[in-house]
Design a protein around this motif. Structure first.
Motif, mmCIF file in Angstrom:
data_model
loop_
_atom_site.group_PDB
_atom_site.id
_atom_site.type_symbol
_atom_site.label_atom_id
_atom_site.label_comp_id
_atom_site.label_asym_id
_atom_site.label_seq_id
_atom_site.Cartn_x
_atom_site.Cartn_y
_atom_site.Cartn_z
ATOM 1 N N TYR A 17 0.888 -1.178 0.044
ATOM 2 C CA TYR A 17 0.008 0.068 0.027
ATOM 3 C C TYR A 17 0.996 1.174 -0.200
ATOM 4 O O TYR A 17 0.654 2.255 -0.760
ATOM 5 C CB TYR A 17 -0.957 -0.139 1.167
ATOM 6 N N THR A 18 1.858 1.144 0.950
ATOM 7 C CA THR A 18 2.836 2.463 0.889
ATOM 8 C C THR A 18 3.505 2.670 -0.440
ATOM 9 O O THR A 18 3.629 3.642 -0.916
ATOM 10 C CB THR A 18 3.976 2.112 2.058
ATOM 11 N N GLU A 19 3.974 1.542 -1.091
ATOM 12 C CA GLU A 19 4.631 1.676 -2.144
ATOM 13 C C GLU A 19 3.845 2.172 -3.342
ATOM 14 O O GLU A 19 4.361 2.934 -4.113
ATOM 15 C CB GLU A 19 5.420 0.175 -2.633
ATOM 16 N N ASN A 20 2.708 1.654 -3.370
ATOM 17 C CA ASN A 20 1.571 2.157 -4.268
ATOM 18 C C ASN A 20 1.443 3.638 -4.051
ATOM 19 O O ASN A 20 1.163 4.492 -5.227
ATOM 20 C CB ASN A 20 0.376 1.376 -4.258
ATOM 21 N N ILE A 21 1.285 4.085 -2.734
ATOM 22 C CA ILE A 21 1.227 5.488 -2.667
ATOM 23 C C ILE A 21 2.263 6.359 -3.224
ATOM 24 O O ILE A 21 2.155 7.223 -3.795
ATOM 25 C CB ILE A 21 0.962 5.897 -1.237
ATOM 26 N N LEU A 22 3.471 5.764 -2.970
ATOM 27 C CA LEU A 22 4.677 6.455 -3.347
ATOM 28 C C LEU A 22 4.641 6.497 -4.858
ATOM 29 O O LEU A 22 5.255 7.457 -5.505
ATOM 30 C CB LEU A 22 5.921 5.794 -2.958
ATOM 31 N N ARG A 23 4.430 5.396 -5.493
ATOM 32 C CA ARG A 23 4.397 5.283 -6.991
ATOM 33 C C ARG A 23 3.344 6.199 -7.516
ATOM 34 O O ARG A 23 3.767 6.568 -8.607
ATOM 35 C CB ARG A 23 4.222 3.809 -7.316
ATOM 36 N N SER A 24 2.309 6.391 -6.960
ATOM 37 C CA SER A 24 1.260 7.204 -7.514
ATOM 38 C C SER A 24 1.417 8.748 -7.340
ATOM 39 O O SER A 24 0.667 9.438 -7.708
ATOM 40 C CB SER A 24 -0.094 6.763 -7.034
ATOM 41 N N LEU A 25 2.388 9.225 -6.304
ATOM 42 C CA LEU A 25 2.602 10.608 -6.056
ATOM 43 C C LEU A 25 2.758 11.191 -7.350
ATOM 44 O O LEU A 25 3.727 10.839 -8.270
ATOM 45 C CB LEU A 25 3.942 10.695 -5.079
ATOM 46 N N MET A 26 2.104 12.467 -7.501
ATOM 47 C CA MET A 26 2.418 13.085 -8.748
ATOM 48 C C MET A 26 3.982 13.954 -8.623
ATOM 49 O O MET A 26 4.504 14.283 -9.575
ATOM 50 C CB MET A 26 1.410 14.271 -8.758
ATOM 51 N N ASN A 27 4.451 14.275 -7.301
ATOM 52 C CA ASN A 27 5.779 14.850 -7.275
ATOM 53 C C ASN A 27 6.903 13.854 -7.203
ATOM 54 O O ASN A 27 6.485 12.966 -6.740
ATOM 55 C CB ASN A 27 5.482 15.613 -6.011
ATOM 56 N N ALA A 28 7.924 14.500 -7.479
ATOM 57 C CA ALA A 28 9.242 13.389 -7.397
ATOM 58 C C ALA A 28 9.487 13.263 -6.124
ATOM 59 O O ALA A 28 9.882 14.242 -5.326
ATOM 60 C CB ALA A 28 10.353 14.174 -8.459
ATOM 61 N N LEU A 29 9.819 11.910 -5.615
ATOM 62 C CA LEU A 29 10.095 11.357 -4.350
ATOM 63 C C LEU A 29 11.539 10.814 -4.757
ATOM 64 O O LEU A 29 11.576 9.841 -5.231
ATOM 65 C CB LEU A 29 9.140 10.705 -3.511
ATOM 66 N N ILE A 30 12.523 11.369 -3.567
ATOM 67 C CA ILE A 30 13.925 10.674 -3.641
ATOM 68 C C ILE A 30 14.178 10.558 -1.926
ATOM 69 O O ILE A 30 14.117 11.547 -1.429
ATOM 70 C CB ILE A 30 14.982 11.476 -4.414
ATOM 71 N N VAL A 31 14.750 9.330 -1.898
ATOM 72 C CA VAL A 31 14.902 8.898 -0.448
ATOM 73 C C VAL A 31 16.669 9.016 -0.671
ATOM 74 O O VAL A 31 17.189 8.117 -1.315
ATOM 75 C CB VAL A 31 14.375 7.873 0.121
ATOM 76 N N VAL A 32 17.326 9.590 0.202
ATOM 77 C CA VAL A 32 19.055 9.596 0.037
ATOM 78 C C VAL A 32 19.303 9.435 1.536
ATOM 79 O O VAL A 32 18.593 9.590 2.763
ATOM 80 C CB VAL A 32 19.369 11.006 -0.358
ATOM 81 N N THR A 33 20.438 8.862 1.525
ATOM 82 C CA THR A 33 21.128 8.529 2.944
ATOM 83 C C THR A 33 21.933 9.929 3.493
ATOM 84 O O THR A 33 21.594 10.802 2.701
ATOM 85 C CB THR A 33 22.384 7.597 2.596
ATOM 86 N N PRO A 34 22.104 9.964 4.681
ATOM 87 C CA PRO A 34 22.654 11.153 5.310
ATOM 88 C C PRO A 34 24.136 11.913 4.434
ATOM 89 O O PRO A 34 24.316 12.976 4.515
ATOM 90 C CB PRO A 34 23.127 10.890 6.702
ATOM 91 N N ASP A 35 24.813 10.892 3.661
ATOM 92 C CA ASP A 35 26.038 11.381 3.072
ATOM 93 C C ASP A 35 25.489 11.732 1.601
ATOM 94 O O ASP A 35 26.478 11.929 1.002
ATOM 95 C CB ASP A 35 27.024 10.464 2.993
#
Length: 590
Positions: A52-70
């Motif tokens: 469900y969470t992955e579907n939400i993230l996939r369907s987001l109209m805005n670009a989402l990027i997760v990065v490490t602290p570095d």
């Protein structure tokens, strides 16, 4: 006790012990089954939540990027890949500098980088620039927040970016528009001031040249007369040019207003005939006047009417040699009021359709050869048309090359106090269909006024009603709609509610408060639903968008006489003007 009894008791104890062990094993087995079942359900729930969470993230109209602290990219969604032009595999594991500049990541001075997200825990709505795979720069509205695990340790940074390219373009266009409007106002102000400064010495030149002409004539100094005539003619020509520029600049600056008076048409025509007589004699033309002695009265601005007629007649005199110029005056009574028509017909050089299309443009004449031969500024007709629009009328032209031209000036017999033409142009330029509607003097086809700020809805409703045999006048401004309703007195009005300058309820209230407009049926077309207010203000009908064409036709039918036999649906893909219909492909909603 015998050995047999002992064995019997021993066997009984063992049998009971075995049964208790079996019962205990069965109980524990059931408990283990239930525990396994609960564990599987938990696993399923976790998997479902993850999906469900992955579907939400996939369907987001805005670009989402997760990065490490570095700054290493851990995960991206579909929108990010689509925006940047990379695949997921091409981004995951790469540093954020692949799409964001080093300064945007660090930004020690601006406080807008990823380092600030780590320091402060979040960063909201900061403008940045992403770089795409093909090297383009895309402006984005960037937000970032820290992501923690259950122990409070940092897992990464969640970065969300919204593409604001269209917003940036709109802002730039708005800045350019405001700069152009400011430059236009400055130009108009300069022209107005300079025109006044130039007119003062020019009036002196013209006045003194006239006085010297009289004195030279009285004293018999005929040798000086040609030179003095040239000075006088050049001064008058220059004054005409300056007056035209002053009129145009005042109109564009919104400083021209109507001064309404009641006057007789016959007196106005007599004055104009006297004024135009020298121009008639110059080229040996004859003027015929018909219908000016009927005693008709007009309530409008006599100065502007006189200026328009003088312009049309002077043009006819200039482009006709040894011919006939005819001025016809008539009164036309229609459902939307009484109109006075002035027709100026000449037997001059005429014009081609291409030349006619340039007539009403500023500083434009039929073509360059006309300007060289006949002179003129190319402003007279443009100014006259603007004055006609201010008075609620228009100018039309018909012409045949080599045979002559007919200019028709159509004005309402009674003009109300209307906004200046510049005000109307700033709010809503009068659509070209208005000119067509005003040009028709018969009652064979009725006018429907469409007021809607949505260009798509406006276009589709115009197409639909045009196919039904109606003349349609369309505007996207509530204020302009009221103005047009006063002029046209349409058979019916369709009205959108949500408009930026003046909402539909305000328009409907103003219509109902005007005794001359209160009886016009109004059909509300909107995405909002407010039937209570609609019934309170007395709308004739109410439809929510998307509009069903057949229902709209059914609502309008009681008020319109000239419908074609069957309702026609309109496909948004068809090309259809307000005056000509094309077959539609399929039924649809408006």
């Amino acid at each position: 006790m015998s050995d047999t009894e002992l064995w019997t008791r021993r066997l009984e104890r063992e049998r009971r012990a075995r049964k208790e062990a079996e019962t205990l094993l069965e109980s524990k087995s059931h408990e283990l089954y239930l525990a396994n079942k609960a564990l599987q359900q938990s696993y399923d729930a976790i998997a479902a939540a993850k999906n469900y969470t992955e579907n939400i993230l996939r369907s987001l109209m805005n670009a989402l990027i997760v990065v490490t602290p570095d700054g290493t990219i851990q995960a991206v969604n579909v929108a990010a890949c689509s925006l940047l032009g990379y695949s997921e595999a091409e981004l995951v594991g790469w540093p954020m500098t692949k799409i964001l500049s080093i300064s945007d990541i660090a930004s020690p001075d601006q406080g807008t980088g990823l380092a600030d997200v780590i320091r402060h825990g979040a960063l909201r709505s900061v403008e940045k620039v992403y770089r795409t795979k093909d090297g383009r720069s895309i402006p984005v509205l960037f937000s970032g927040s820290m992501m923690y695990d259950d122990t409070g340790s940092v897992q990464g940074i969640v970065c969300i970016a919204q593409d604001i390219t269209e917003r940036k373009q709109t802002e730039e266009l708005r800045r350019q528009k405001e700069a152009a409007e400011e430059a236009n106002r400055a130009k108009s102000g300069f022209l107005a001031n300079m025109s006044h400064e130039l007119r003062t010495p020019l009036n002196a030149i013209i006045g003194y040249s006239e006085m010297l002409l009289e004195e030279a004539t009285d004293q018999g100094q005929s040798a000086m007369l040609p030179d003095l005539e040239k000075i006088h003619t050049a001064g008058k020509h220059l004054l005409t040019l300056i007056n035209d520029i002053l009129d145009l600049s005042k109109i564009e600056a919104g400083k021209t207003e109507l001064v309404l008076e009641t006057f007789g048409v016959a007196g106005l025509i007599a004055e104009i005939v006297t004024t135009i007589k020298p121009l008639l004699e110059r080229n040996g033309n004859t003027l015929k006047v018909h219908g000016a002695d009927t005693g008709d009265l007009m309530h409008t601005d006599p100065v502007r009417v006189r200026q328009c007629l003088l312009n049309l007649l002077s043009n006819a005199c200039k482009f006709t040699e040894h011919g006939t110029i005819t001025l016809e005056v008539s009164r036309v009574t229609e459902s939307r009021g009484d109109w006075i028509t002035f027709r100026v017909t000449d037997t001059g050089i005429g014009m081609t359709p291409a030349q006619q299309s340039r007539l009403f443009q500023d500083f434009s004449q039929a073509d360059a050869s006309t300007t060289r031969r006949y002179g003129g500024t190319g402003l007279g007709l443009a100014i006259s048309q603007r004055f006609c629009h201010m008075m609620g009328g228009d100018i039309m032209v018909e012409s045949i090359p080599g045979q002559g031209s007919t200019f028709t000036l159509l004005l309402p017999a009674e003009v109300r106090k209307l906004p200046t033409i510049a005000t109307v142009q700033r709010e809503q330029k009068v659509d070209t269909v208005v000119q067509t509607a005003l040009a028709h003097e018969s009652d064979d086809q009725e006018i429907v006024l469409v007021i809607d700020d949505d260009p798509a809805s406006l276009d589709l409703i115009v197409r639909l009603l045009t196919k039904k045999g109606l003349h349609v006048v369309a505007t996207s401004s509530g204020r302009a709609g009221l103005w047009l309703a006063q002029i046209l007195r349409p058979a019916a009005i369709t009205l959108d509610l949500k408009m930026p300058d003046m909402d539909g309820w305000s328009v409907l209230t103003a219509l109902r408060a005007d005794p001359m407009l209160a009886s016009i049926p109004v059909i509300i077309l909107t995405i909002m639903d407010d039937s209570h207010t609609r019934s309170t203000l007395g709308a004739a009908g109410y439809l929510t968008k998307p509009i069903d064409p057949e229902r709209l036709i059914m609502m309008l039918q009681p008020y319109i006489r000239t419908f074609l036999p069957a309702p026609v649906a309109v496909d948004a893909g068809d090309s259809l003007s307000a005056e000509q219909g094309q077959p539609c492909h399929e039924r649809g909603s408006v």
